[in-house]
Design a protein around this motif. Structure first.
Motif, PDB file in Angstrom:
ATOM      1  N   LEU A 183       0.984  -0.528  -0.242  1.00 37.66           N
ATOM      2  CA  LEU A 183       0.928   0.920  -0.033  1.00 37.66           C
ATOM      3  C   LEU A 183      -0.366   1.280   0.680  1.00 37.66           C
ATOM      4  O   LEU A 183      -0.381   2.073   1.624  1.00 37.66           O
ATOM      5  N   GLU A 184      -1.461   0.671   0.243  1.00 41.61           N
ATOM      6  CA  GLU A 184      -2.755   0.889   0.905  1.00 41.61           C
ATOM      7  C   GLU A 184      -2.688   0.457   2.367  1.00 41.61           C
ATOM      8  O   GLU A 184      -3.202   1.150   3.260  1.00 41.61           O
ATOM      9  N   ALA A 185      -2.033  -0.670   2.616  1.00 40.56           N
ATOM     10  CA  ALA A 185      -1.882  -1.151   3.993  1.00 40.56           C
ATOM     11  C   ALA A 185      -1.060  -0.176   4.827  1.00 40.56           C
ATOM     12  O   ALA A 185      -1.362   0.060   6.008  1.00 40.56           O
ATOM     13  N   TYR A 186      -0.035   0.406   4.212  1.00 44.05           N
ATOM     14  CA  TYR A 186       0.796   1.357   4.968  1.00 44.05           C
ATOM     15  C   TYR A 186       0.004   2.615   5.297  1.00 44.05           C
ATOM     16  O   TYR A 186       0.141   3.176   6.391  1.00 44.05           O
ATOM     17  N   PHE A 187      -0.849   3.064   4.394  1.00 42.77           N
ATOM     18  CA  PHE A 187      -1.690   4.220   4.692  1.00 42.77           C
ATOM     19  C   PHE A 187      -2.653   3.909   5.837  1.00 42.77           C
ATOM     20  O   PHE A 187      -2.983   4.787   6.631  1.00 42.77           O
ATOM     21  N   LYS A 188      -3.110   2.666   5.918  1.00 38.60           N
ATOM     22  CA  LYS A 188      -3.968   2.280   7.045  1.00 38.60           C
ATOM     23  C   LYS A 188      -3.199   2.412   8.357  1.00 38.60           C
ATOM     24  O   LYS A 188      -3.720   2.876   9.369  1.00 38.60           O
ATOM     25  N   LYS A 189      -1.932   2.008   8.328  1.00 34.69           N
ATOM     26  CA  LYS A 189      -1.070   2.160   9.518  1.00 34.69           C
ATOM     27  C   LYS A 189      -0.944   3.642   9.884  1.00 34.69           C
ATOM     28  O   LYS A 189      -1.070   4.006  11.066  1.00 34.69           O
ATOM     29  N   ILE A 190      -0.709   4.491   8.887  1.00 38.63           N
ATOM     30  CA  ILE A 190      -0.606   5.933   9.124  1.00 38.63           C
ATOM     31  C   ILE A 190      -1.910   6.466   9.727  1.00 38.63           C
ATOM     32  O   ILE A 190      -1.905   7.251  10.685  1.00 38.63           O
ATOM     33  N   ASN A 191      -3.031   6.028   9.182  1.00 36.65           N
ATOM     34  CA  ASN A 191      -4.332   6.484   9.682  1.00 36.65           C
ATOM     35  C   ASN A 191      -4.572   6.034  11.119  1.00 36.65           C
ATOM     36  O   ASN A 191      -5.112   6.793  11.929  1.00 36.65           O
ATOM     37  N   ASP A 192      -4.175   4.809  11.428  1.00 39.23           N
ATOM     38  CA  ASP A 192      -4.328   4.302  12.793  1.00 39.23           C
ATOM     39  C   ASP A 192      -3.497   5.108  13.788  1.00 39.23           C
ATOM     40  O   ASP A 192      -3.816   5.174  14.981  1.00 39.23           O
ATOM     41  N   GLU A 193      -2.433   5.707  13.287  1.00 36.15           N
ATOM     42  CA  GLU A 193      -1.553   6.504  14.148  1.00 36.15           C
ATOM     43  C   GLU A 193      -1.961   7.977  14.183  1.00 36.15           C
ATOM     44  O   GLU A 193      -1.248   8.810  14.739  1.00 36.15           O
ATOM     45  N   GLY A 194      -3.111   8.307  13.569  1.00 33.21           N
ATOM     46  CA  GLY A 194      -3.619   9.670  13.642  1.00 33.21           C
ATOM     47  C   GLY A 194      -3.647  10.417  12.328  1.00 33.21           C
ATOM     48  O   GLY A 194      -4.121  11.550  12.271  1.00 33.21           O
ATOM     49  N   GLY A 195      -3.119   9.803  11.268  1.00 35.33           N
ATOM     50  CA  GLY A 195      -3.148  10.454   9.961  1.00 35.33           C
ATOM     51  C   GLY A 195      -2.055  11.496   9.808  1.00 35.33           C
ATOM     52  O   GLY A 195      -1.069  11.522  10.543  1.00 35.33           O
ATOM     53  N   ILE A 196      -2.257  12.386   8.852  1.00 29.62           N
ATOM     54  CA  ILE A 196      -1.294  13.448   8.549  1.00 29.62           C
ATOM     55  C   ILE A 196      -1.933  14.800   8.794  1.00 29.62           C
ATOM     56  O   ILE A 196      -2.895  15.180   8.117  1.00 29.62           O
ATOM     57  N   ASN A 197      -1.440  15.501   9.793  1.00 28.75           N
ATOM     58  CA  ASN A 197      -1.954  16.838  10.123  1.00 28.75           C
ATOM     59  C   ASN A 197      -3.483  16.855  10.245  1.00 28.75           C
ATOM     60  O   ASN A 197      -4.158  17.752   9.734  1.00 28.75           O
ATOM     61  N   GLY A 198      -4.009  15.814  10.896  1.00 27.43           N
ATOM     62  CA  GLY A 198      -5.449  15.751  11.155  1.00 27.43           C
ATOM     63  C   GLY A 198      -6.284  15.123  10.057  1.00 27.43           C
ATOM     64  O   GLY A 198      -7.504  15.036  10.187  1.00 27.43           O
ATOM     65  N   ARG A 199      -5.650  14.679   8.978  1.00 26.44           N
ATOM     66  CA  ARG A 199      -6.388  14.061   7.886  1.00 26.44           C
ATOM     67  C   ARG A 199      -5.986  12.601   7.721  1.00 26.44           C
ATOM     68  O   ARG A 199      -4.832  12.233   7.928  1.00 26.44           O
ATOM     69  N   LYS A 200      -6.943  11.772   7.291  1.00 22.17           N
ATOM     70  CA  LYS A 200      -6.673  10.379   6.966  1.00 22.17           C
ATOM     71  C   LYS A 200      -6.433  10.257   5.452  1.00 22.17           C
ATOM     72  O   LYS A 200      -6.985  11.019   4.662  1.00 22.17           O
ATOM     73  N   ILE A 201      -5.609   9.294   5.087  1.00 23.55           N
ATOM     74  CA  ILE A 201      -5.304   9.080   3.671  1.00 23.55           C
ATOM     75  C   ILE A 201      -6.193   7.969   3.126  1.00 23.55           C
ATOM     76  O   ILE A 201      -6.301   6.895   3.714  1.00 23.55           O
ATOM     77  N   LYS A 202      -6.800   8.229   1.984  1.00 25.68           N
ATOM     78  CA  LYS A 202      -7.586   7.206   1.295  1.00 25.68           C
ATOM     79  C   LYS A 202      -6.955   6.941  -0.072  1.00 25.68           C
ATOM     80  O   LYS A 202      -6.694   7.875  -0.835  1.00 25.68           O
ATOM     81  N   LEU A 203      -6.691   5.677  -0.380  1.00 26.90           N
ATOM     82  CA  LEU A 203      -6.109   5.300  -1.671  1.00 26.90           C
ATOM     83  C   LEU A 203      -7.156   4.599  -2.520  1.00 26.90           C
ATOM     84  O   LEU A 203      -7.782   3.632  -2.091  1.00 26.90           O
ATOM     85  N   VAL A 204      -7.361   5.097  -3.741  1.00 26.92           N
ATOM     86  CA  VAL A 204      -8.242   4.429  -4.694  1.00 26.92           C
ATOM     87  C   VAL A 204      -7.392   4.022  -5.891  1.00 26.92           C
ATOM     88  O   VAL A 204      -6.557   4.790  -6.362  1.00 26.92           O
ATOM     89  N   TYR A 205      -7.555   2.778  -6.359  1.00 31.40           N
ATOM     90  CA  TYR A 205      -6.735   2.306  -7.474  1.00 31.40           C
ATOM     91  C   TYR A 205      -7.540   1.359  -8.345  1.00 31.40           C
ATOM     92  O   TYR A 205      -8.527   0.758  -7.919  1.00 31.40           O
ATOM     93  N   TYR A 206      -7.080   1.242  -9.616  1.00 31.62           N
ATOM     94  CA  TYR A 206      -7.747   0.390 -10.595  1.00 31.62           C
ATOM     95  C   TYR A 206      -6.701  -0.461 -11.316  1.00 31.62           C
ATOM     96  O   TYR A 206      -5.567  -0.034 -11.537  1.00 31.62           O
ATOM     97  N   ASP A 207      -7.126  -1.646 -11.700  1.00 32.06           N
ATOM     98  CA  ASP A 207      -6.248  -2.584 -12.380  1.00 32.06           C
ATOM     99  C   ASP A 207      -5.968  -2.130 -13.813  1.00 32.06           C
ATOM    100  O   ASP A 207      -6.889  -1.829 -14.561  1.00 32.06           O
ATOM    101  N   ASP A 208      -4.685  -2.077 -14.184  1.00 30.40           N
ATOM    102  CA  ASP A 208      -4.331  -1.798 -15.581  1.00 30.40           C
ATOM    103  C   ASP A 208      -3.526  -2.938 -16.199  1.00 30.40           C
ATOM    104  O   ASP A 208      -3.067  -2.826 -17.349  1.00 30.40           O
ATOM    105  N   ALA A 209      -3.331  -4.030 -15.439  1.00 27.22           N
ATOM    106  CA  ALA A 209      -2.642  -5.224 -15.932  1.00 27.22           C
ATOM    107  C   ALA A 209      -1.244  -4.912 -16.481  1.00 27.22           C
ATOM    108  O   ALA A 209      -0.729  -5.619 -17.331  1.00 27.22           O
ATOM    109  N   TYR A 210      -0.626  -3.837 -15.991  1.00 28.29           N
ATOM    110  CA  TYR A 210       0.707  -3.414 -16.453  1.00 28.29           C
ATOM    111  C   TYR A 210       0.685  -3.113 -17.950  1.00 28.29           C
ATOM    112  O   TYR A 210       1.652  -3.316 -18.669  1.00 28.29           O
ATOM    113  N   ASP A 211      -0.441  -2.589 -18.428  1.00 27.57           N
ATOM    114  CA  ASP A 211      -0.630  -2.255 -19.839  1.00 27.57           C
ATOM    115  C   ASP A 211      -0.746  -0.740 -19.945  1.00 27.57           C
ATOM    116  O   ASP A 211      -1.719  -0.147 -19.480  1.00 27.57           O
TER     117      ASP A 211
END
Length: 391
Positions: free
Chosen positions: A67-95
């Motif tokens: 998903l993070e990689a896909y947002f990078k693709k979106i950003n490389d193509e100009g983002g969404i309405n002039g904005r870039k998407i940044k994804l922040v995530y943390y490991d929860d080990a499926y817990d």
């Protein structure tokens, strides 16, 4: 006289200036500057997620990293309405107990605009909190429990649908009379299992056994031997990919001969690698295009995307999940417009009717339909280490 005049002049001047100051302050208070939504700046949209990067289900972490990689693709193509998407995530080990802390950190400290939550039990654990905070939740699950929440959306087929079609296939296509169920002991497995039982009941049948397992389990010899004694025509498996593969391998080694019918959540070719010949002939529910069908333009597009933006990964169902949710979120943000608010994003998703772009097929939502966005399931069979579509 001159002195008195000077004093009165100064007093009058102070009153006049004070009055202007008060008037100016009053004017300012009448038109306050509108605050930006959390996670939104002039050039950035901040999105937060949990991710099972460690633990027995770490393979599912590829959903979020892709998903993070896909947002990078979106950003490389100009983002969404002039904005870039940044994804922040943390490991929860499926817990799920860890997911709660992850979401609180994302919402209260990182101030994300919206969230992506992966996993049936993790979604169930945080949906009340996210609803209370009015944070949109894009759920990577088929958990039907969350569909009544105004802020939560699913695009995957729900587990009730999955269990229903598995039971229908067992009875109608395979002619099974004795059906066993082996399922994950959580929100995902229980919903799927109950749907199987309900569909069997409609056909005048009861499962010969419904055996749960816990996500930490690795030894499945006892349930395998229980099922072996019952000689079922079909065993419906409702596991994760890695655990389901381990079960099939142990069943093969212990001589359990039956037809395995498997939930769509495990429909990934890694099963063949992990279980080897034990998985041959297993039938899976599925809804993604088969990745070995290069004639399908969606498959070629996905492989090209993974090669460019996730070169360390092999295209599989988890990378497909990442792209699907990336396309879904990008479409919602695009429809919500330049002046982004959480309410506008929710309204934008509810406006989607028969959306067909990228991996999506006839995806529709509405004010009273927050998921599943797509429900088309078909069946595939493992033959010689490859999936073959059979229905």
């Amino acid at each position: 006289m001159v002195k008195k005049f000077s004093i009165w002049f100064m007093v009058l001047l102070v009153i006049l200036l004070g009055g202007c100051a008060v008037k100016q302050n009053d004017s300012t208070s009448e038109t306050p500057v509108q605050e930006q939504e959390p996670g939104i700046t002039d050039d950035t949209i901040l999105i937060g997620s949990n991710a099972p990067l460690t633990g027995p289900h770490a393979a599912y972490g590829a959903c979020i990293t892709n998903l993070e990689a896909y947002f990078k693709k979106i950003n490389d193509e100009g983002g969404i309405n002039g904005r870039k998407i940044k994804l922040v995530y943390y490991d929860d080990a499926y817990d799920a107990s860890k997911t709660v802390g992850v979401m609180k950190k994302l919402v209260e400290q990182d101030k994300v605009f919206l969230t992506v939550v992966q996993g049936a039990s993790p979604c169930a654990a945080v949906v009340d909190y996210l609803a209370e905070k009015n944070v949109p939740m894009m759920a990577i699950t088929g958990n039907s429990q969350i569909l009544t929440y105004q802020n939560a959306f699913e695009i995957l087929p729900n587990f009730t649908t999955d269990g229903t079609v598995l039971a229908q296939y067992a009875v109608q296509k395979l002619g099974a009379k004795k059906i066993g169920i082996w399922y994950q002991n959580d929100d995902y497995g229980k919903e799927d299992m109950e749907a199987v039982k309900a569909e069997l009941k409609k056909n005048g049948l009861e499962p010969v056994a419904a055996i749960p397992y816990n996500m930490s389990d690795t030894d499945f010899s006892i349930p395998v031997m229980q099922l072996k004694e019952l000689t079922p025509d079909v065993v419906i498996l409702i596991p994760t990919t890695k655990t389901g593969s381990a079960f099939m391998k142990q069943a093969y080694d212990l001589g359990l001969k039956t037809q395995f019918l498997v939930s769509y959540t495990s429909a990934d070719l890694s099963v063949s690698t992990l279980a080897g010949p034990a998985a041959e002939g297993a039938i899976f529910a599925a809804f993604f295009p088969l990745l070995d069908k290069d004639s399908d333009p969606r498959v070629k597009e996905h492989k090209d995307f993974v090669a460019q933006y996730s070169p360390d990964k092999t295209p599989n169902s988890f990378t497909l999940y990442g792209q699907l949710y990336g396309e879904f979120i990008a479409e919602a943000l695009k429809r919500a417009g330049k002046d982004l608010t959480r309410e506008k994003v929710i309204e934008a998703i509810e406006s989607m009717k028969n959306w067909n772009e990228g991996l999506a097929e006839n995806v529709s939502f509405g004010p009273d339909q927050h998921g599943p966005g797509g429900e088309s399931l078909y069946f595939i069979k493992l033959e010689n280490g490859k999936f073959v579509r059979i229905q």
